[in-house]
Design a protein around this motif. Structure first.
Motif, PDB file in Angstrom:
ATOM      1  N   SER A 161      -7.620  -4.684   1.873  1.00 21.24           N
ATOM      2  CA  SER A 161      -8.498  -3.518   1.997  1.00 21.24           C
ATOM      3  C   SER A 161      -8.946  -3.040   0.624  1.00 21.24           C
ATOM      4  O   SER A 161     -10.131  -2.748   0.414  1.00 21.24           O
ATOM      5  N   THR A 162      -8.014  -2.981  -0.309  1.00 16.76           N
ATOM      6  CA  THR A 162      -8.360  -2.547  -1.661  1.00 16.76           C
ATOM      7  C   THR A 162      -9.312  -3.538  -2.313  1.00 16.76           C
ATOM      8  O   THR A 162     -10.260  -3.135  -2.993  1.00 16.76           O
ATOM      9  N   SER A 163      -9.069  -4.821  -2.081  1.00 18.68           N
ATOM     10  CA  SER A 163      -9.954  -5.845  -2.636  1.00 18.68           C
ATOM     11  C   SER A 163     -11.362  -5.694  -2.069  1.00 18.68           C
ATOM     12  O   SER A 163     -12.358  -5.770  -2.811  1.00 18.68           O
ATOM     13  N   LYS A 164     -11.471  -5.474  -0.757  1.00 17.75           N
ATOM     14  CA  LYS A 164     -12.789  -5.276  -0.140  1.00 17.75           C
ATOM     15  C   LYS A 164     -13.453  -4.016  -0.695  1.00 17.75           C
ATOM     16  O   LYS A 164     -14.658  -4.014  -0.978  1.00 17.75           O
ATOM     17  N   ASN A 165     -12.656  -2.951  -0.822  1.00 13.23           N
ATOM     18  CA  ASN A 165     -13.217  -1.708  -1.373  1.00 13.23           C
ATOM     19  C   ASN A 165     -13.695  -1.913  -2.802  1.00 13.23           C
ATOM     20  O   ASN A 165     -14.764  -1.424  -3.182  1.00 13.23           O
ATOM     21  N   LEU A 166     -12.910  -2.650  -3.601  1.00 16.94           N
ATOM     22  CA  LEU A 166     -13.321  -2.928  -4.976  1.00 16.94           C
ATOM     23  C   LEU A 166     -14.593  -3.772  -5.009  1.00 16.94           C
ATOM     24  O   LEU A 166     -15.481  -3.543  -5.836  1.00 16.94           O
ATOM     25  N   GLU A 167     -14.662  -4.730  -4.109  1.00 17.83           N
ATOM     26  CA  GLU A 167     -15.862  -5.577  -4.032  1.00 17.83           C
ATOM     27  C   GLU A 167     -17.076  -4.745  -3.649  1.00 17.83           C
ATOM     28  O   GLU A 167     -18.161  -4.891  -4.237  1.00 17.83           O
ATOM     29  N   GLN A 168     -16.907  -3.865  -2.663  1.00 15.07           N
ATOM     30  CA  GLN A 168     -18.017  -2.985  -2.267  1.00 15.07           C
ATOM     31  C   GLN A 168     -18.414  -2.071  -3.417  1.00 15.07           C
ATOM     32  O   GLN A 168     -19.606  -1.868  -3.668  1.00 15.07           O
ATOM     33  N   LEU A 169     -17.411  -1.517  -4.105  1.00 16.64           N
ATOM     34  CA  LEU A 169     -17.723  -0.652  -5.244  1.00 16.64           C
ATOM     35  C   LEU A 169     -18.443  -1.430  -6.343  1.00 16.64           C
ATOM     36  O   LEU A 169     -19.369  -0.914  -6.976  1.00 16.64           O
ATOM     37  N   GLU A 170     -18.029  -2.672  -6.556  1.00 15.81           N
ATOM     38  CA  GLU A 170     -18.700  -3.515  -7.553  1.00 15.81           C
ATOM     39  C   GLU A 170     -20.147  -3.767  -7.140  1.00 15.81           C
ATOM     40  O   GLU A 170     -21.063  -3.692  -7.966  1.00 15.81           O
ATOM     41  N   ASN A 171     -20.344  -4.031  -5.835  1.00 13.76           N
ATOM     42  CA  ASN A 171     -21.719  -4.235  -5.341  1.00 13.76           C
ATOM     43  C   ASN A 171     -22.546  -2.964  -5.493  1.00 13.76           C
ATOM     44  O   ASN A 171     -23.705  -3.024  -5.928  1.00 13.76           O
ATOM     45  N   TYR A 191      10.831  -5.573   6.917  1.00 20.32           N
ATOM     46  CA  TYR A 191      10.351  -6.328   5.760  1.00 20.32           C
ATOM     47  C   TYR A 191       9.041  -7.031   6.071  1.00 20.32           C
ATOM     48  O   TYR A 191       8.116  -7.017   5.261  1.00 20.32           O
ATOM     49  N   SER A 192       8.952  -7.648   7.254  1.00 15.85           N
ATOM     50  CA  SER A 192       7.710  -8.330   7.606  1.00 15.85           C
ATOM     51  C   SER A 192       6.582  -7.318   7.793  1.00 15.85           C
ATOM     52  O   SER A 192       5.438  -7.576   7.408  1.00 15.85           O
ATOM     53  N   GLU A 193       6.919  -6.155   8.354  1.00 14.70           N
ATOM     54  CA  GLU A 193       5.907  -5.101   8.512  1.00 14.70           C
ATOM     55  C   GLU A 193       5.451  -4.597   7.144  1.00 14.70           C
ATOM     56  O   GLU A 193       4.259  -4.364   6.922  1.00 14.70           O
ATOM     57  N   ILE A 194       6.402  -4.458   6.229  1.00 13.75           N
ATOM     58  CA  ILE A 194       6.054  -4.016   4.875  1.00 13.75           C
ATOM     59  C   ILE A 194       5.164  -5.061   4.205  1.00 13.75           C
ATOM     60  O   ILE A 194       4.156  -4.713   3.573  1.00 13.75           O
ATOM     61  N   GLU A 195       5.524  -6.334   4.362  1.00 12.71           N
ATOM     62  CA  GLU A 195       4.702  -7.398   3.778  1.00 12.71           C
ATOM     63  C   GLU A 195       3.309  -7.398   4.388  1.00 12.71           C
ATOM     64  O   GLU A 195       2.308  -7.526   3.678  1.00 12.71           O
ATOM     65  N   ARG A 196       3.257  -7.241   5.705  1.00  9.10           N
ATOM     66  CA  ARG A 196       1.965  -7.224   6.393  1.00  9.10           C
ATOM     67  C   ARG A 196       1.129  -6.032   5.913  1.00  9.10           C
ATOM     68  O   ARG A 196      -0.066  -6.169   5.612  1.00  9.10           O
ATOM     69  N   LYS A 198       1.479  -4.501   3.101  1.00  9.21           N
ATOM     70  CA  LYS A 198       1.142  -4.731   1.697  1.00  9.21           C
ATOM     71  C   LYS A 198      -0.099  -5.608   1.600  1.00  9.21           C
ATOM     72  O   LYS A 198      -1.033  -5.301   0.854  1.00  9.21           O
ATOM     73  N   TRP A 199      -0.119  -6.697   2.387  1.00  8.63           N
ATOM     74  CA  TRP A 199      -1.285  -7.591   2.337  1.00  8.63           C
ATOM     75  C   TRP A 199      -2.520  -6.919   2.907  1.00  8.63           C
ATOM     76  O   TRP A 199      -3.635  -7.126   2.397  1.00  8.63           O
ATOM     77  N   ASN A 200      -2.329  -6.124   3.954  1.00  6.16           N
ATOM     78  CA  ASN A 200      -3.474  -5.372   4.486  1.00  6.16           C
ATOM     79  C   ASN A 200      -4.028  -4.421   3.439  1.00  6.16           C
ATOM     80  O   ASN A 200      -5.244  -4.293   3.273  1.00  6.16           O
TER      81      ASN A 200
END
Length: 184
Positions: A113-123, A100-105, A107-109
């Motif tokens: 990562s998706t947030s950074k990719n979206l930010e880069q795509l937005e830039n 569960y902790s690995e899944i949570e980790r 999930k957050w990773n």
């Protein structure tokens, strides 16, 4: 049908010889015969019966002992199985918690990562839009400049005659000469 006691009754009619004879009274002879047979059986069968009972007793004791040993082994195996089960349950709980902790980790990773990719795509999108805007502005400027230049050339060509044209060229050459002297 003949009676079973008929042969014994016929023996009673034999003449007796001396002190030996057959007693034909069935009620009197049966308890004596039975006591003799029982006495012989007890005397000779006592050892056999005792041996049979001892053997049976030994087999029963051996069976009980084997059963006790098997019970002890079964209890030991049961305790080992319980210990293994407890260990496996603890490991399963640990894997579950770690999972569960690995899944949570993960999930957050993935979210990060998706947030950074979206930010880069937005830039990249914003840069591309800015670049395209600049390119469009430059194209419009060039077209406006070309049209203004063509309009100015058309106006100049229609308004200027040769003399005015030569005078404008001379003035411009003079201005370039003065600019050259100032820069030197």
């Amino acid at each position: 049908m003949k009676n079973v006691t008929d042969p014994f009754l016929s023996l009673g009619y034999w003449p007796s010889a001396g002190s030996f004879g057959f007693n034909t009274d069935i009620l009197a002879t049966n308890p004596i015969n039975l006591s003799v047979v029982l006495g012989v059986l007890i005397f000779f069968g006592k050892g056999v019966l005792s041996d049979l009972l001892d053997n049976r007793k030994q087999r029963i004791l051996k069976t009980i002992q084997n059963s006790e040993e098997l019970r002890g082994g079964a209890l030991e195996q049961l305790e080992k199985a319980r210990a293994r089960l407890l260990k496996v349950e603890m490991e399963a709980d640990e894997f579950r918690v770690n999972g569960y902790s690995e899944i949570e980790r993960e999930k957050w990773n993935l979210i990060n990562s998706t947030s950074k990719n979206l930010e880069q795509l937005e830039n990249y999108k914003n840069e591309t839009i800015h670049f395209e805007q600049q390119r469009a502005i430059n194209q419009v400027r060039q077209q406006v400049f070309q049209q203004a230049l063509q309009g100015a050339l058309g106006t100049l060509n229609s308004c200027l005659n040769n003399e005015l044209h030569l005078r404008t060229i001379s003035t411009n050459i003079g201005m370039f000469g003065m600019m050259k002297e100032i820069t030197d």
